[in-house]
Structure formats: C-alpha cells, structure tokens
Motif scaffolding. Structure first.
Motif, short mmCIF file in Angstrom:
data_model
loop_
_atom_site.label_atom_id
_atom_site.label_comp_id
_atom_site.label_asym_id
_atom_site.label_seq_id
_atom_site.Cartn_x
_atom_site.Cartn_y
_atom_site.Cartn_z
N MET A 115 37.19 12.56 78.80
CA MET A 115 36.52 13.82 79.14
C MET A 115 36.96 14.91 78.17
N LYS A 116 36.03 15.66 77.65
CA LYS A 116 36.35 16.73 76.71
C LYS A 116 36.73 17.98 77.50
N LEU A 117 37.86 18.59 77.10
CA LEU A 117 38.33 19.82 77.73
C LEU A 117 38.15 20.96 76.75
N ILE A 118 37.40 21.98 77.13
CA ILE A 118 37.24 23.16 76.29
C ILE A 118 38.20 24.21 76.79
N VAL A 119 39.05 24.70 75.88
CA VAL A 119 40.08 25.64 76.28
C VAL A 119 39.99 26.90 75.45
N GLN B 134 46.34 13.21 73.00
CA GLN B 134 45.08 13.91 73.21
C GLN B 134 44.60 14.39 71.84
N VAL B 135 43.33 14.18 71.55
CA VAL B 135 42.75 14.58 70.26
C VAL B 135 42.21 15.99 70.38
N ILE B 136 42.64 16.86 69.46
CA ILE B 136 42.25 18.26 69.47
C ILE B 136 41.50 18.59 68.19
N PRO C 208 34.74 9.67 66.66
CA PRO C 208 35.89 9.93 67.54
C PRO C 208 35.52 10.57 68.86
N MET C 209 36.35 10.33 69.86
CA MET C 209 36.28 11.04 71.12
C MET C 209 37.27 12.20 71.06
N ILE C 210 36.82 13.38 71.42
CA ILE C 210 37.66 14.57 71.38
C ILE C 210 38.06 14.95 72.80
N ASP C 211 39.32 15.23 73.01
CA ASP C 211 39.81 15.57 74.35
C ASP C 211 39.86 17.08 74.58
N ILE C 212 40.24 17.83 73.57
CA ILE C 212 40.38 19.28 73.71
C ILE C 212 39.66 19.95 72.54
N VAL C 213 38.72 20.83 72.86
CA VAL C 213 38.00 21.62 71.85
C VAL C 213 38.33 23.08 72.10
N PHE C 214 38.64 23.80 71.02
CA PHE C 214 38.97 25.22 71.17
C PHE C 214 38.13 26.05 70.23
N GLU C 215 38.02 27.33 70.55
CA GLU C 215 37.33 28.28 69.67
C GLU C 215 38.33 29.28 69.12
N LYS C 216 38.31 29.43 67.81
CA LYS C 216 39.09 30.44 67.07
C LYS C 216 40.59 30.13 67.06
#
Length: 309
Positions: free
Chosen positions: A1-5, A96-98, A134-142
């Motif tokens: 599951m992708k987590l957007i933080v 976890q892939v970021i 790839p599967m990404i676990d954590i996606v962030f902005e900036k």
C-alpha cells in the motif's frame, strides 16, 4: 500500500553515535552503480536499488557481511532504472521504498522507455525477464523529515526540475553531515548525459543540472557527498569539479557537432554510434583519471538532442 506523507515521519527520540556508511558497487552488468547503506547503529537506510533484482541481492548479501541491523528504507533519488529496478529485493528484506511525488509520476514512462531499449534493441532481456516496475511505499511532496528509532533525523528534499534526470532528490543527515545525491555528482567518474525522459524523448538539461549543483554547494558546503558513481568527497570540491566537467563536455560536443557541418544529420541515424564513440574518446582524453568511459557513449545522445535543437 502506498502511503502519502507530508512533513515529518517520527519514530523515536534518542541519538546514538555509531554511524557508518557501507558501499557496494556493481560490475559493468549493473553499470557500476553504487548502493550506499547508512547504518546509524540501530537500522539501515539504503540508496541505489541497483539495475536488476539479482544485483540487488548481491548488495544485500554485502550488507549482511557488515551488520545484522534491520533495513528500514530504500530511497529512490531519481527515476533511472539502476536506482529502482532492484527495489523489490530491498522490500523483501524489510525496507520501505520512498520517493518524491515527481519521481513516482516519472517512473512509469522511464520504465517503459528503458524496457523497450533493453528488450528490443540491446536484447539483454525478454519481456518476461525485464525487472518489474517498482512498488512505492511512501510518496512525499517537496520535503520529508524522518526521525529514526534512536532519534537521528534525516531530510529528503524533492527538486522537481530536470538535472541528471527529469527530477532529483537530495537526502541529508545533519548529524554526520552526509549528503546523498544520486547521479547529480560522479566525482572522478564520467556522467550519464542522457537527461530526463519526457514524452518519449531524452534530452539533457545541463544548465538546470548546474543549478542543482549550485544549490548543493550553497546549502551543504561542509557535507560529504555520496554520488551514484565515483568517489565520495566534500561538496565544495565535488561541485566545482562536476561543473568543470559538464562545461567541458558541452564545449567538446558543440565543437564536434559544428565540425560535422552538413553531416551532422548522421548524429541521429544509423551512423550515430560511431560518432558517440568518437565523442567518448575526446572526452575521455580530456579527463584521463576518470572511470567508466562507457557512460559517455550510451548517454551522450541526450546531450546531442539538446544541442541540435
């Protein structure tokens, strides 16, 4: 599951002082890509997912000769396959892939572009054997700050303008003044001059690349820089040399194109490989102490595309 933080990922509050950085380097089959493992004494943060899962397994095997500490994160510094193709292995081993939002958006196009090349042109893989996206676990902005179990903090910064690729990520560890920059800096190793893949086209953006470098030296002058290839060295030295390299490469390539005159159309035809090799030779002669000359030959077409416009 992708987590957007957004902002801060907090784990704990105590700082340990046993930081070490381990470096694994692939052979030519993985394009001499380096995987870095930052060990803060309790857990590992990794950079450089490698070009294939098989090479990624070798990187993990190397790590386990150094420490049994758990692998917490793999950070993708930019959307090139040698940084993400092996990420499934890191996930299997607990990471976890970021990546940044702009990198996550860019990865599918880059993956398809590179898969087509390596399957249908280079014939190094089949459709079935090429690594999965790839599967990404954590996606962030900036910007994302992460506090590790022992309280140590590191900062991930998204720079969504082109440089070595279509978007760049910098990762800094203030406690140890360590900076991980992906392929923005190859100290004493030849650069990947392809540029970002946008709308199915590769085009180098050297001026924007140098803006990233100016930012690094302005904000991290006393940090040690770890690039995707080449030597780890302090930012002031690394940036000065990288800019000198890029300016020299642009000058050499412009001169070569100009000297072709009416024959410059060959740079995009079946004769292109011989010209790529010729430019490689000239650049290599200008930097005799630099490694991995083949990086020029296979990436120079992106810089040529930009200069022919």
């Amino acid at each position: 599951m992708k987590l957007i933080v957004f902002g801060v990922l907090l784990i704990s509050t105590f700082v340990c002082s046993e930081q070490k950085i381990y470096t694994f380097e692939s052979d030519h089959r993985g394009f001499h890509t380096k995987s870095f493992f930052y060990n803060n004494g309790e857990e590992i943060i990794a950079f450089g997912g490698q070009f294939t899962p098989q090479i990624a397994e070798k990187a993990i095997e190397f790590l386990r000769t150094k420490t049994t500490n758990p692998l917490s994160y793999l950070i993708i510094t930019h959307p090139n396959p040698d940084k993400f193709n092996g990420s499934s292995v890191f996930r299997k081993h607990g990471a976890q892939v970021i990546c940044s939002q702009s990198t996550a958006v860019a990865i599918p196009e880059v993956h398809n572009y590179k898969k087509y090349y390596f399957v249908h042109i280079a014939k190094m893989f089949t459709e079935e054997t090429y690594p999965q996206m790839p599967m990404i676990d954590i996606v962030f902005e900036k910007t994302l700050e992460i506090y590790l179990r022992n309280g140590e903090r590191f900062i991930i910064e998204e720079h969504d303008q082109p440089g070595i690729s279509s978007t760049q990520t910098l990762v800094s560890f203030p406690l140890t003044k360590s900076l991980f920059v992906g392929d923005l800096i190859h100290h004493k190793a030849h650069a990947w001059l392809e540029g970002g893949i946008v709308n199915g086209q590769a085009q180098a953006t050297i001026d924007l690349w140098m803006e990233h470098l100016d930012y690094i030296v302005a904000n991290y002058s006393d940090y040690k820089v770890y690039g995707g290839r080449g030597e780890a060295i302090y930012a002031v030295v690394a940036v000065k040399e990288q800019i000198r390299y890029l300016k020299t490469v642009v000058k050499i390539t412009k001169t070569y194109i100009r000297n072709l005159g009416n024959s410059k159309g060959e740079l995009k035809g079946s004769e292109a490989p011989k010209h790529h090799k010729a430019i490689e030779n000239i650049i290599a002669e200008s930097f005799p102490d630099y490694k991995v000359n083949y990086m020029i030959r296979f990436g120079i077409y992106g810089l040529i595309n930009a200069l022919l416009e």
